[in-house]
Design an enzyme around this catalytic site. Structure first.
Site, PDB file in Angstrom:
ATOM      1  N   ARG A  84       0.848  -1.204   0.000  1.00 47.01           N
ATOM      2  CA  ARG A  84       0.000   0.000   0.000  1.00 47.01           C
ATOM      3  C   ARG A  84       0.886   1.259   0.000  1.00 47.01           C
ATOM      4  O   ARG A  84       1.059   1.910  -1.017  1.00 47.01           O
ATOM      5  CB  ARG A  84      -0.975  -0.013   1.202  1.00 47.01           C
ATOM      6  CG  ARG A  84      -2.106   0.998   1.077  1.00 47.01           C
ATOM      7  CD  ARG A  84      -1.728   2.417   1.430  1.00 47.01           C
ATOM      8  NE  ARG A  84      -1.310   2.556   2.826  1.00 47.01           N
ATOM      9  CZ  ARG A  84      -0.759   3.654   3.323  1.00 47.01           C
ATOM     10  NH1 ARG A  84      -0.545   4.708   2.541  1.00 47.01           N
ATOM     11  NH2 ARG A  84      -0.386   3.718   4.587  1.00 47.01           N
ATOM     12  N   ASP A  85       1.517   1.560   1.123  1.00 41.81           N
ATOM     13  CA  ASP A  85       2.349   2.776   1.221  1.00 41.81           C
ATOM     14  C   ASP A  85       3.479   2.709   0.194  1.00 41.81           C
ATOM     15  O   ASP A  85       3.856   3.729  -0.400  1.00 41.81           O
ATOM     16  CB  ASP A  85       2.919   2.866   2.651  1.00 41.81           C
ATOM     17  CG  ASP A  85       3.255   4.280   3.076  1.00 41.81           C
ATOM     18  OD1 ASP A  85       3.628   5.089   2.225  1.00 41.81           O
ATOM     19  OD2 ASP A  85       3.169   4.571   4.282  1.00 41.81           O
ATOM     20  N   HIS A 117       4.245   4.410  12.909  1.00 42.29           N
ATOM     21  CA  HIS A 117       4.487   4.320  11.467  1.00 42.29           C
ATOM     22  C   HIS A 117       5.558   5.357  11.120  1.00 42.29           C
ATOM     23  O   HIS A 117       5.283   6.555  11.122  1.00 42.29           O
ATOM     24  CB  HIS A 117       3.144   4.615  10.771  1.00 42.29           C
ATOM     25  CG  HIS A 117       3.162   4.704   9.276  1.00 42.29           C
ATOM     26  ND1 HIS A 117       2.497   3.797   8.476  1.00 42.29           N
ATOM     27  CD2 HIS A 117       3.706   5.603   8.422  1.00 42.29           C
ATOM     28  CE1 HIS A 117       2.633   4.138   7.207  1.00 42.29           C
ATOM     29  NE2 HIS A 117       3.365   5.235   7.137  1.00 42.29           N
ATOM     30  N   HIS A 129       8.690   6.884   8.662  1.00 43.88           N
ATOM     31  CA  HIS A 129       9.422   6.966   7.390  1.00 43.88           C
ATOM     32  C   HIS A 129      10.865   7.325   7.717  1.00 43.88           C
ATOM     33  O   HIS A 129      11.132   8.023   8.700  1.00 43.88           O
ATOM     34  CB  HIS A 129       8.765   7.993   6.462  1.00 43.88           C
ATOM     35  CG  HIS A 129       7.507   7.468   5.842  1.00 43.88           C
ATOM     36  ND1 HIS A 129       7.432   7.020   4.550  1.00 43.88           N
ATOM     37  CD2 HIS A 129       6.274   7.262   6.375  1.00 43.88           C
ATOM     38  CE1 HIS A 129       6.202   6.585   4.291  1.00 43.88           C
ATOM     39  NE2 HIS A 129       5.475   6.723   5.389  1.00 43.88           N
ATOM     40  N   CYS A 174       3.992   9.271   0.769  1.00 44.30           N
ATOM     41  CA  CYS A 174       2.703   9.846   0.364  1.00 44.30           C
ATOM     42  C   CYS A 174       2.927  10.771  -0.821  1.00 44.30           C
ATOM     43  O   CYS A 174       3.675  11.749  -0.706  1.00 44.30           O
ATOM     44  CB  CYS A 174       2.093  10.627   1.529  1.00 44.30           C
ATOM     45  SG  CYS A 174       0.590  11.491   1.035  1.00 44.30           S
ATOM     46  N   ASN A 200       9.289   4.272   3.850  1.00 49.52           N
ATOM     47  CA  ASN A 200       9.076   3.838   5.246  1.00 49.52           C
ATOM     48  C   ASN A 200      10.347   3.176   5.765  1.00 49.52           C
ATOM     49  O   ASN A 200      11.227   2.792   4.992  1.00 49.52           O
ATOM     50  CB  ASN A 200       7.983   2.765   5.295  1.00 49.52           C
ATOM     51  CG  ASN A 200       6.621   3.287   4.918  1.00 49.52           C
ATOM     52  OD1 ASN A 200       6.379   3.611   3.771  1.00 49.52           O
ATOM     53  ND2 ASN A 200       5.731   3.353   5.888  1.00 49.52           N
TER      54      ASN A 200
HETATM   55  N1  COA Z   1     -12.699   5.015  -4.678  1.00 51.72           N
HETATM   56  C1  COA Z   1     -12.916   5.144  -5.994  1.00 51.72           C
HETATM   57  N2  COA Z   1     -13.331   6.267  -6.579  1.00 51.72           N
HETATM   58  C2  COA Z   1     -13.568   7.306  -5.771  1.00 51.72           C
HETATM   59  C3  COA Z   1     -13.375   7.234  -4.387  1.00 51.72           C
HETATM   60  C4  COA Z   1     -12.897   6.024  -3.832  1.00 51.72           C
HETATM   61  N3  COA Z   1     -12.659   5.890  -2.545  1.00 51.72           N
HETATM   62  N4  COA Z   1     -13.668   8.421  -3.848  1.00 51.72           N
HETATM   63  C5  COA Z   1     -14.056   9.215  -4.844  1.00 51.72           C
HETATM   64  N5  COA Z   1     -13.993   8.537  -6.008  1.00 51.72           N
HETATM   65  C6  COA Z   1     -14.296   9.028  -7.352  1.00 51.72           C
HETATM   66  C7  COA Z   1     -15.665   9.596  -7.440  1.00 51.72           C
HETATM   67  O1  COA Z   1     -16.590   8.584  -7.744  1.00 51.72           O
HETATM   68  C8  COA Z   1     -15.516  10.594  -8.563  1.00 51.72           C
HETATM   69  O2  COA Z   1     -15.478   9.917  -9.792  1.00 51.72           O
HETATM   70  P1  COA Z   1     -15.919  10.621 -11.175  1.00 51.72           P
HETATM   71  O3  COA Z   1     -14.940  11.738 -11.406  1.00 51.72           O
HETATM   72  O4  COA Z   1     -15.786   9.517 -12.171  1.00 51.72           O
HETATM   73  O5  COA Z   1     -17.304  11.104 -10.932  1.00 51.72           O
HETATM   74  C9  COA Z   1     -14.120  11.148  -8.345  1.00 51.72           C
HETATM   75  O6  COA Z   1     -13.418  10.110  -7.642  1.00 51.72           O
HETATM   76  C10 COA Z   1     -14.102  12.419  -7.558  1.00 51.72           C
HETATM   77  O7  COA Z   1     -14.816  12.239  -6.341  1.00 51.72           O
HETATM   78  P2  COA Z   1     -14.681  13.248  -5.119  1.00 51.72           P
HETATM   79  O8  COA Z   1     -15.499  12.746  -3.994  1.00 51.72           O
HETATM   80  O9  COA Z   1     -14.939  14.649  -5.619  1.00 51.72           O
HETATM   81  O10 COA Z   1     -13.166  13.043  -4.727  1.00 51.72           O
HETATM   82  P3  COA Z   1     -11.980  14.118  -4.713  1.00 51.72           P
HETATM   83  O11 COA Z   1     -11.512  14.355  -6.098  1.00 51.72           O
HETATM   84  O12 COA Z   1     -12.356  15.264  -3.873  1.00 51.72           O
HETATM   85  O13 COA Z   1     -10.855  13.226  -3.979  1.00 51.72           O
HETATM   86  C11 COA Z   1     -10.356  11.472  -2.399  1.00 51.72           C
HETATM   87  C12 COA Z   1     -11.014  12.817  -2.642  1.00 51.72           C
HETATM   88  C13 COA Z   1     -10.278  11.273  -0.898  1.00 51.72           C
HETATM   89  C14 COA Z   1     -11.198  10.403  -3.036  1.00 51.72           C
HETATM   90  C15 COA Z   1      -8.956  11.472  -3.056  1.00 51.72           C
HETATM   91  O14 COA Z   1      -8.270  12.643  -2.718  1.00 51.72           O
HETATM   92  C16 COA Z   1      -8.140  10.271  -2.615  1.00 51.72           C
HETATM   93  O15 COA Z   1      -8.440   9.143  -2.987  1.00 51.72           O
HETATM   94  N6  COA Z   1      -7.065  10.495  -1.834  1.00 51.72           N
HETATM   95  C17 COA Z   1      -6.221   9.429  -1.335  1.00 51.72           C
HETATM   96  C18 COA Z   1      -4.824   9.914  -1.239  1.00 51.72           C
HETATM   97  C19 COA Z   1      -3.908   8.847  -0.716  1.00 51.72           C
HETATM   98  O16 COA Z   1      -4.189   7.675  -0.713  1.00 51.72           O
HETATM   99  N7  COA Z   1      -2.729   9.289  -0.279  1.00 51.72           N
HETATM  100  C20 COA Z   1      -1.722   8.407   0.197  1.00 51.72           C
HETATM  101  C21 COA Z   1      -2.060   7.715   1.452  1.00 51.72           C
HETATM  102  S1  COA Z   1      -1.813   8.721   2.881  1.00 51.72           S
HETATM  103 ZN    ZN Z   2       3.388   6.276   5.327  1.00 54.36          ZN
END
Ligand code: COA
Ligand code: ZN
Length: 324
Positions: A17-18, A209, A211, A242, A251
């Site tokens: 994952r990370d 956790h 890094h 990240c 990490n």
């Molecule tokens: N899984 C799949 N698709 C997702 C989703 C999820 N968990 N959450 C949102 N989406 C999709 C929506 O369906 C939408 O799709 P579309 O454009 O086809 O309509 C699109 O993503 C935008 O949705 P929205 O709710 O507006 O999301 P956002 O663009 O504001 O992003 C997160 C918010 C949280 C979903 C996004 O920033 C994210 O996944 N961040 C994770 C970052 C990460 O993992 N960092 C490292 C670990 S610390």
């Molecule tokens: Zn991390």
């Protein structure tokens, strides 16, 4: 006094994952599954299989469902996944994860960059996710990012961190992970914050956790153990980071830290030789040298041959006589 005494420690492997979220190359689903199946036999308490994030935000883990569904579950291992929002929780539930690992940052700026929400918006959504998990009888851990500092805001106050822990504890979560997202933690800070978290929330399972961005990951691990932490996230090969935290890097490497902990007499339950072999397989997948060190150097008591002219060196020394 917990300091120095050997302890049973519980390791959560986060490389898939990370680690993979930060790799340029998309690791094919079948290779992810094969690696996780291999890791399942090595003695981990948990494996963080993937994340159920937006595929636009984290394209490397867009195959979360397929990976979860194809892995073989090793008995005794908890298969967890990172979840940022309601949509992620619904996907994780359908894919059959053993535990939800929710994510939120203690830094407002990092939370906005990483999750596109204010912390209050994240908390409100995660509160709904926790209710969903309770209804489905799935345990919940919350990973709090940037608890030892934020690469954009600087210091993050311990009171802020304690406040978020308390709010999640009030919702009945089982555990909290204190994440040093960009390697800003240092040992006495780690000991103080971990000690405070354990003292205030004795019922929570608290994980650390780290890094290794500034080469303090190993000492921070020891500081956390001294404070009473028994659960750690680590990443095979030392990959990770990240993508939405400037300056992030890998990490702490599972094999390096487990090697150190083995030397010190701690029990991680892990098979070090198996980890080193698995790191070789991981290196082939990511197609770049891993930051970890023990795989290259060998374990502490690995024996090297003396130089080819060693007999001449001995003969010459003997020819000099005693005291020569
Ligand atoms: N899984 C799949 N698709 C997702 C989703 C999820 N968990 N959450 C949102 N989406 C999709 C929506 O369906 C939408 O799709 P579309 O454009 O086809 O309509 C699109 O993503 C935008 O949705 P929205 O709710 O507006 O999301 P956002 O663009 O504001 O992003 C997160 C918010 C949280 C979903 C996004 O920033 C994210 O996944 N961040 C994770 C970052 C990460 O993992 N960092 C490292 C670990 S610390
Ligand atoms: Zn991390």
């Amino acid at each position: 006094m917990q300091n120095g005494k050997p302890a049973r420690l519980y390791i959560n492997e986060v490389a898939t994952r990370d680690g993979f979220q930060m790799e340029g190359r998309f690791i094919p689903t079948a290779d992810k599954v094969a690696l996780i199946d291999r890791l399942g036999g090595l003695g981990y308490a948990k494996i963080e299989v993937t994340s159920f994030t937006s595929p636009k935000a984290i394209p490397a883990l867009a195959d979360g469902e397929a990976v979860m569904q194809r892995i073989q579950r090793a008995p005794g291992v908890v298969y967890t996944a990172l979840i940022p929002n309601r949509r992620g929780a619904e996907r994780a539930l359908a894919a059959g994860v053993d535990e939800f690992n929710l994510v939120m940052s203690c830094s407002e700026t990092h939370n906005l960059c990483n999750l596109r929400m204010t912390r209050e918006q994240s908390f409100a959504q995660l509160a709904e996710v926790i209710a969903l998990a309770r209804a489905a009888a799935v345990p919940v851990n919350v990973s709090l990012s940037c608890v030892f500092g934020c690469p954009m805001e600087g210091e993050v106050e311990p009171a802020t961190v304690m406040g978020w822990i308390a709010r999640f504890a009030a919702l009945g979560v089982a555990g909290i992970t204190l994440c040093d997202t960009t390697g800003m933690a240092y040992p006495n800070q780690v000991q103080a914050l971990c000690g405070q978290a354990i003292a205030r929330q004795p019922a929570l399972a608290i994980t650390a956790h780290f890094h290794d961005t500034r080469a303090m990951g190993a000492v921070n691990t020891l500081a956390a153990i001294a404070a009473g932490i028994r659960r750690f996230d680590m990443s095979l090969g030392g990959i990770g980071g990240c993508p939405y935290a400037p300056g992030a890097s890998g990490n702490v490497a599972t094999e390096d830290i487990v090697h150190m902990l083995d030397c010190m007499g701690h029990d991680t339950g892990l098979d070090l030789a198996g980890l080193i072999e698995a790191a070789g397989a991981l290196e082939a997948l990511v197609q770049h040298p891993l930051p970890a060190q023990v795989s290259r150097a060998g374990v502490r008591l690995k024996r090297h041959l003396p130089p080819l002219d060693f007999e001449q060196i001995v003969a010459r020394a003997q020819g000099r006589g005693a005291g020569g």
